[in-house]
Every structure is written in C-alpha cells, then in structure tokens.
Design a protein around this motif. Structure first.
Motif, PDB file in Angstrom:
ATOM      1  N   UNK A  58      33.397 -20.865 -33.425  1.00  0.00           N
ATOM      2  CA  UNK A  58      34.536 -21.997 -33.077  1.00  0.00           C
ATOM      3  C   UNK A  58      35.925 -20.886 -32.251  1.00  0.00           C
ATOM      4  N   UNK A  59      35.337 -19.942 -33.147  1.00  0.00           N
ATOM      5  CA  UNK A  59      36.719 -18.972 -33.501  1.00  0.00           C
ATOM      6  C   UNK A  59      36.600 -18.623 -31.531  1.00  0.00           C
ATOM      7  N   UNK A  60      35.716 -17.764 -31.642  1.00  0.00           N
ATOM      8  CA  UNK A  60      35.026 -16.851 -30.202  1.00  0.00           C
ATOM      9  C   UNK A  60      35.300 -17.878 -28.951  1.00  0.00           C
ATOM     10  N   UNK A  61      35.122 -19.154 -29.170  1.00  0.00           N
ATOM     11  CA  UNK A  61      35.062 -20.311 -27.740  1.00  0.00           C
ATOM     12  C   UNK A  61      36.481 -20.689 -28.054  1.00  0.00           C
ATOM     13  N   UNK A  62      37.152 -20.393 -27.985  1.00  0.00           N
ATOM     14  CA  UNK A  62      38.398 -20.957 -28.613  1.00  0.00           C
ATOM     15  C   UNK A  62      38.931 -22.558 -28.951  1.00  0.00           C
ATOM     16  N   UNK A  63      37.835 -23.685 -29.712  1.00  0.00           N
ATOM     17  CA  UNK A  63      38.225 -25.047 -29.975  1.00  0.00           C
ATOM     18  C   UNK A  63      38.419 -24.602 -31.753  1.00  0.00           C
ATOM     19  N   UNK A  64      39.596 -25.993 -31.335  1.00  0.00           N
ATOM     20  CA  UNK A  64      40.392 -26.410 -32.736  1.00  0.00           C
ATOM     21  C   UNK A  64      39.418 -27.332 -33.452  1.00  0.00           C
ATOM     22  N   UNK A  65      39.526 -27.211 -34.882  1.00  0.00           N
ATOM     23  CA  UNK A  65      38.604 -28.168 -35.483  1.00  0.00           C
ATOM     24  C   UNK A  65      39.944 -28.940 -35.288  1.00  0.00           C
ATOM     25  N   UNK A  66      39.541 -30.345 -35.294  1.00  0.00           N
ATOM     26  CA  UNK A  66      40.433 -31.584 -35.439  1.00  0.00           C
ATOM     27  C   UNK A  66      40.685 -32.422 -36.395  1.00  0.00           C
ATOM     28  N   UNK A  67      39.014 -32.727 -36.590  1.00  0.00           N
ATOM     29  CA  UNK A  67      38.674 -33.017 -38.213  1.00  0.00           C
ATOM     30  C   UNK A  67      37.269 -32.528 -38.559  1.00  0.00           C
ATOM     31  N   UNK A  68      37.057 -33.448 -39.810  1.00  0.00           N
ATOM     32  CA  UNK A  68      35.699 -32.878 -39.956  1.00  0.00           C
ATOM     33  C   UNK A  68      35.356 -34.339 -40.694  1.00  0.00           C
ATOM     34  N   UNK A  69      34.050 -35.052 -39.834  1.00  0.00           N
ATOM     35  CA  UNK A  69      33.617 -35.899 -40.047  1.00  0.00           C
ATOM     36  C   UNK A  69      32.626 -36.222 -41.445  1.00  0.00           C
ATOM     37  N   UNK A  70      32.030 -36.826 -42.169  1.00  0.00           N
ATOM     38  CA  UNK A  70      33.153 -37.325 -42.759  1.00  0.00           C
ATOM     39  C   UNK A  70      33.107 -37.481 -44.280  1.00  0.00           C
ATOM     40  N   UNK A  71      34.401 -37.942 -45.307  1.00  0.00           N
ATOM     41  CA  UNK A  71      33.914 -38.278 -46.631  1.00  0.00           C
ATOM     42  C   UNK A  71      31.854 -39.327 -46.831  1.00  0.00           C
ATOM     43  N   UNK A  72      32.592 -39.051 -48.376  1.00  0.00           N
ATOM     44  CA  UNK A  72      30.973 -39.589 -48.784  1.00  0.00           C
ATOM     45  C   UNK A  72      31.141 -40.934 -49.550  1.00  0.00           C
ATOM     46  N   UNK A  73      30.476 -42.234 -49.544  1.00  0.00           N
ATOM     47  CA  UNK A  73      31.648 -42.582 -49.642  1.00  0.00           C
ATOM     48  C   UNK A  73      32.473 -42.785 -50.833  1.00  0.00           C
ATOM     49  N   UNK A  74      33.014 -44.071 -51.958  1.00  0.00           N
ATOM     50  CA  UNK A  74      34.062 -43.075 -52.722  1.00  0.00           C
ATOM     51  C   UNK A  74      33.337 -44.430 -53.882  1.00  0.00           C
ATOM     52  N   UNK A  75      33.395 -45.407 -53.654  1.00  0.00           N
ATOM     53  CA  UNK A  75      33.364 -47.114 -54.520  1.00  0.00           C
ATOM     54  C   UNK A  75      31.779 -46.240 -55.238  1.00  0.00           C
ATOM     55  N   UNK A  76      31.303 -46.777 -56.334  1.00  0.00           N
ATOM     56  CA  UNK A  76      30.143 -46.695 -57.075  1.00  0.00           C
ATOM     57  C   UNK A  76      29.477 -47.344 -58.483  1.00  0.00           C
ATOM     58  N   UNK A  77      28.568 -47.870 -58.697  1.00  0.00           N
ATOM     59  CA  UNK A  77      28.147 -48.898 -59.635  1.00  0.00           C
ATOM     60  C   UNK A  77      28.141 -47.924 -60.923  1.00  0.00           C
TER      61      UNK A  77
END
Length: 283
Positions: A58-77
C-alpha cells in the motif's frame, strides 16, 4: 464543496465494490493503476494474507487506507461470547494500525440469535465500544460508528441513525479525545429527515471520519446486494457531499457498492472506470 474533476486522488474504493473476486494484492494494484487515492479493505481479505506485506505494498503504490472493514458484531447471548467479540475487534484494530487505516469501521451487530431485547442489544453495543476505546487509542486508529438503515436492525446493526451514533460518541467520548466518530454511508442515511442537522452536529463535534457513496435504486431487488452505481438511483449525492464538506470533512470520498447480480459480474477495470466517471460528474 471540493471539485472532484481530475482529482481521483480525493477518491477511494471500498474493495467490496469489486466483489472480492481477486486477492487483495491484485486489487490494490488495480485500484492504484486506475488513479484512485485510497482503498478500504475488508478483514477477510487481510486476515488471509500477510498484513505487514500488504502494508508495504500500500505504501509503495501510494494508496491511503480510508477505513478498515469491519468490526465483529458486539451483541451476544453470553458473557463469554461477548468477550470473544471484543477480543476479535482488538485484534482487528491492531491489523488496522499495521495497514495505517484512518479508521476502523464499526458495524455493531443486531439482535443476538433468538433475542427480542433491542434495548439490551444496544446496551451491549455501548459497553463493547467503551471496552474498545483504549485499544483504539493505543493503536492510533479511531472507531467509526456506521449507522445502518433500520431494515438491518435485526441482524446487522442496532445503530440506525447518524444522531443515534453521535449520541453514543458524546456519551463515551465527552472530551472529544479523537478516538470515536462516525462513518456516514449515504445508502443507509439518505432517507433520514434529520440528516442535514446530524451532519452539521457531526462536523461541529469533529466526528466525521469516513464518507461512503453509492446510490439507492428505486426498484431495489435485494436490500443488501443490489446497491446502485452513483447516478443510477434517487440519492442527492452532491447535496449530501456538500453538507458533509461544509461540516468540515476533508477526507476521501469512498465508493462502496454491494451488487451481486450487476457490478460484481462486470470486468473490474470497467467498474473502476465507471466509478471514476460518476465520482467526478455525479457526486
């Protein structure tokens, strides 16, 4: 409002837009070659590869990472599953830091299997975000709460409006420490009568971390996998972007399209070409 003509460096592509049909290393090169300035990868692409090597690419090609997708869902039993969900998100935050991501996108999860306790699920979400804040701070990657359309409240996200997400930010981060904000996806928020007021509030509170575009088709055939290309639907994309940028957002405009029967079947380079055209002429 910024002029995007000739400024693909101000634009990013969420890798879901290309349907996850190729290894992430190939997708990175493809998006960079098309002239975009950023990329937003998904965890299953990263976790199945060498994270450090992807970061170097990513650094070599000059792309910024605008976001990392996505979280593990939080609610649980159970408390055990809830703790496991927290641990999975902490690990993902560390990968996000390695990639240099501007934020970690939080799709918080819906009702646990068999539950009808909406208030309880939302309480778990608030508790979970609170437990992740220190890791986000340590990693230098802020959490971006993404409200999803109410049709996803049962299975994907019990945060459903931008105002609701901002209320959680205010509750958990009253000092505006910079570790908690919002990701605004027009697909989920375009319908909200309070959207403009919420965008202004998000800007005033310095919470706008990501801005995602696509379109809502008038005759949507699948509410998850039939998003429209910008300009093919009913969303006032330029109007929303004007509000977002007037509120102070100066990050990249990120295309995110889930389209199983249409765009995911097309040649990836053609998809990127059309994304570039629509970003410059419609958004």
């Amino acid at each position: 409002m910024r002029n995007l003509q000739g400024r693909l460096d101000l634009c990013s592509v969420n890798t879901a837009t290309l349907g996850h049909r190729e290894p992430l290393s190939v997708t990175i090169d493809r998006i960079a070659a098309a002239g975009f300035g950023g990329i937003a990868p998904w965890r299953h692409e990263v976790e199945n590869a060498n994270v450090a090597e992807l970061a170097r690419q990513l650094r070599a090609v000059g792309l910024s990472v605008t976001g990392y997708c996505r979280s593990t869902y939080l609610p649980a039993t159970s408390r055990e599953q809830f703790a496991a969900n927290i641990d999975a998100n902490k690990a993902a935050l560390r990968d996000a830091a390695t990639l240099g991501a501007r934020c970690f996108v939080m799709v918080v999860g819906g009702l646990p299997e068999g539950s009808r306790d909406l208030d309880g699920a939302r309480a778990q979400v608030i508790d979970g975000i609170g437990e992740l804040l220190q890791t986000a701070r340590d990693c230098g990657v802020p959490l971006a709460l993404e409200p999803l359309h109410p049709m996803y409240a049962a299975d994907r996200a019990v945060i459903n409006t931008l105002a609701q997400a901002l209320d959680i930010c205010a509750e958990l981060d009253p000092e505006h420490a910079g570790n908690l904000g919002v990701a605004l996806d027009v697909y989920h928020c375009w319908w909200d009568p309070a959207l403009r007021a919420s965008i202004a509030r998000a800007g005033q509170d310095e919470r706008l971390l990501a801005f995602h575009v696509c379109d809502w088709l008038r005759e949507t055939r699948d509410l998850l996998l039939d998003r429209g290309m910008m300009g093919d639907g009913v969303v006032d994309l330029s109007g929303i972007r004007r509000s977002v940028e007037h509120a102070g957002y100066d990050g990249l405009v990120e295309v995110e399209i889930f389209s199983k029967e249409n765009w995911w079947r097309r040649d990836p380079d053609d998809v990127l070409r059309i994304c570039a055209e629509r970003l410059q002429n419609v958004c």
